[in-house]
Design a protein around this motif. Structure first.
Motif, PDB file in Angstrom:
ATOM      1  N   ASP A 231       2.728   1.764  -3.356  1.00 12.10           N
ATOM      2  CA  ASP A 231       1.845   2.246  -4.412  1.00 12.10           C
ATOM      3  C   ASP A 231       1.738   3.770  -4.417  1.00 12.10           C
ATOM      4  O   ASP A 231       1.446   4.371  -5.437  1.00 12.10           O
ATOM      5  CB  ASP A 231       0.459   1.610  -4.241  1.00 12.10           C
ATOM      6  CG  ASP A 231      -0.454   1.917  -5.395  1.00 12.10           C
ATOM      7  OD1 ASP A 231      -0.032   1.722  -6.561  1.00 12.10           O
ATOM      8  OD2 ASP A 231      -1.599   2.370  -5.143  1.00 12.10           O
ATOM      9  N   ARG A 232       2.019   4.385  -3.308  1.00 10.29           N
ATOM     10  CA  ARG A 232       1.877   5.837  -3.182  1.00 10.29           C
ATOM     11  C   ARG A 232       3.206   6.589  -3.276  1.00 10.29           C
ATOM     12  O   ARG A 232       3.230   7.810  -3.193  1.00 10.29           O
ATOM     13  CB  ARG A 232       1.179   6.163  -1.869  1.00 10.29           C
ATOM     14  CG  ARG A 232      -0.306   5.809  -1.963  1.00 10.29           C
ATOM     15  CD  ARG A 232      -0.958   5.652  -0.628  1.00 10.29           C
ATOM     16  NE  ARG A 232      -2.377   5.382  -0.736  1.00 10.29           N
ATOM     17  CZ  ARG A 232      -2.908   4.230  -1.096  1.00 10.29           C
ATOM     18  NH1 ARG A 232      -2.144   3.222  -1.434  1.00 10.29           N
ATOM     19  NH2 ARG A 232      -4.213   4.063  -1.151  1.00 10.29           N
ATOM     20  N   LEU A 233       4.305   5.872  -3.441  1.00  7.47           N
ATOM     21  CA  LEU A 233       5.617   6.519  -3.539  1.00  7.47           C
ATOM     22  C   LEU A 233       5.914   6.905  -4.984  1.00  7.47           C
ATOM     23  O   LEU A 233       5.500   6.217  -5.913  1.00  7.47           O
ATOM     24  CB  LEU A 233       6.705   5.577  -3.023  1.00  7.47           C
ATOM     25  CG  LEU A 233       6.647   5.227  -1.538  1.00  7.47           C
ATOM     26  CD1 LEU A 233       7.699   4.175  -1.206  1.00  7.47           C
ATOM     27  CD2 LEU A 233       6.831   6.463  -0.680  1.00  7.47           C
ATOM     28  N   PRO A 234       6.683   7.988  -5.184  1.00  6.09           N
ATOM     29  CA  PRO A 234       7.011   8.423  -6.544  1.00  6.09           C
ATOM     30  C   PRO A 234       8.202   7.665  -7.148  1.00  6.09           C
ATOM     31  O   PRO A 234       8.828   8.144  -8.081  1.00  6.09           O
ATOM     32  CB  PRO A 234       7.348   9.903  -6.356  1.00  6.09           C
ATOM     33  CG  PRO A 234       7.891   9.976  -4.969  1.00  6.09           C
ATOM     34  CD  PRO A 234       7.128   8.947  -4.175  1.00  6.09           C
TER      35      PRO A 234
ATOM     36  N   ASN B   5      10.096   3.310  -7.372  1.00 10.27           N
ATOM     37  CA  ASN B   5       9.925   1.887  -7.115  1.00 10.27           C
ATOM     38  C   ASN B   5      10.892   1.437  -6.035  1.00 10.27           C
ATOM     39  O   ASN B   5      12.059   1.822  -6.037  1.00 10.27           O
ATOM     40  CB  ASN B   5      10.185   1.077  -8.390  1.00 10.27           C
ATOM     41  CG  ASN B   5       9.145   1.334  -9.443  1.00 10.27           C
ATOM     42  OD1 ASN B   5       7.968   1.441  -9.139  1.00 10.27           O
ATOM     43  ND2 ASN B   5       9.575   1.463 -10.684  1.00 10.27           N
TER      44      ASN B   5
ATOM     45  N   ILE C  77       0.843  -1.202   0.000  1.00 11.80           N
ATOM     46  CA  ILE C  77       0.000   0.000   0.000  1.00 11.80           C
ATOM     47  C   ILE C  77       0.876   1.248   0.000  1.00 11.80           C
ATOM     48  O   ILE C  77       0.644   2.196  -0.754  1.00 11.80           O
ATOM     49  CB  ILE C  77      -0.941   0.001   1.226  1.00 11.80           C
ATOM     50  CG1 ILE C  77      -1.952  -1.145   1.105  1.00 11.80           C
ATOM     51  CG2 ILE C  77      -1.650   1.344   1.371  1.00 11.80           C
ATOM     52  CD1 ILE C  77      -2.750  -1.414   2.371  1.00 11.80           C
ATOM     53  N   ILE C  78       1.901   1.263   0.835  1.00 11.84           N
ATOM     54  CA  ILE C  78       2.813   2.409   0.907  1.00 11.84           C
ATOM     55  C   ILE C  78       3.572   2.560  -0.412  1.00 11.84           C
ATOM     56  O   ILE C  78       3.681   3.657  -0.959  1.00 11.84           O
ATOM     57  CB  ILE C  78       3.784   2.241   2.093  1.00 11.84           C
ATOM     58  CG1 ILE C  78       2.996   2.333   3.399  1.00 11.84           C
ATOM     59  CG2 ILE C  78       4.900   3.278   2.044  1.00 11.84           C
ATOM     60  CD1 ILE C  78       3.762   1.865   4.613  1.00 11.84           C
TER      61      ILE C  78
END
Length: 114
Positions: free
Chosen positions: A40-43, A45, A37-38
Motif C-alpha cells: 500500500d505504501r509503494l509507488p 503495484n 501494508i507494505i
C-alpha cells in the motif's frame, strides 16, 4: 503438504530448531498481514512475489584494497571505517562487491563506513 516440502505461498515456515516462536509467527503471517501494508505504501503495484531461499552461506572470504579504522575529533562520529577500492575501469559488478564488503565489516565492527 508432504513433510519437508516448502509451502510456496508462505516460504519456509517448518524449520527444525526454530530460533524463536516469534520469528515463525512472523513468517507465517508475512503474506497475509505485512505484504499488503507494505504494498500500500509503494509507488508501484506488485505483480508477483516468490519466496527466495532463506538460508545464507556464512563462510565468505573477500579481499579488499583497504579498510582502515579512522579516529576523529567529531563528537558525532568519533570512529569510522574508511574503505578504499581501486579499479582500472568501470565495473558494473562493483556495487555488489562493495555491498558484500560493507555488510561483513558492519557486522564485525558496528561502525559507520565511508
Amino acid at each position: 503438504m508432504a513433510k519437508g516440502k516448502k509451502n510456496e505461498h508462505q516460504g519456509n515456515t517448518r524449520r527444525k530448531g526454530e530460533g524463536s516462536m516469534y520469528d515463525k509467527i512472523m513468517r507465517e503471517n508475512l503474506r497475509e498481514i505485512f505484504l499488503p501494508i507494505i504494498a500500500d505504501r509503494l509507488p508501484f503495484n506488485i505483480t508477483r512475489i516468490s519466496p527466495l531461499p532463506d538460508k545464507q552461506a556464512s563462510t565468505v572470504l573477500r579481499e579488499t584494497d583497504s579498510f582502515m579504522l579512522v579516529e576523529t575529533d567529531s563528537a558525532d562520529e568519533p570512529q569510522l571505517i574508511l574503505h578504499l577500492e581501486f579499479e582500472r575501469g568501470s565495473d558494473p559488478e562493483m556495487i555488489y562487491r562493495m555491498s558484500e564488503h560493507h555488510g561483513i565489516e558492519l557486522r564485525k565492527y558496528q561502525l559507520p563506513i565511508r
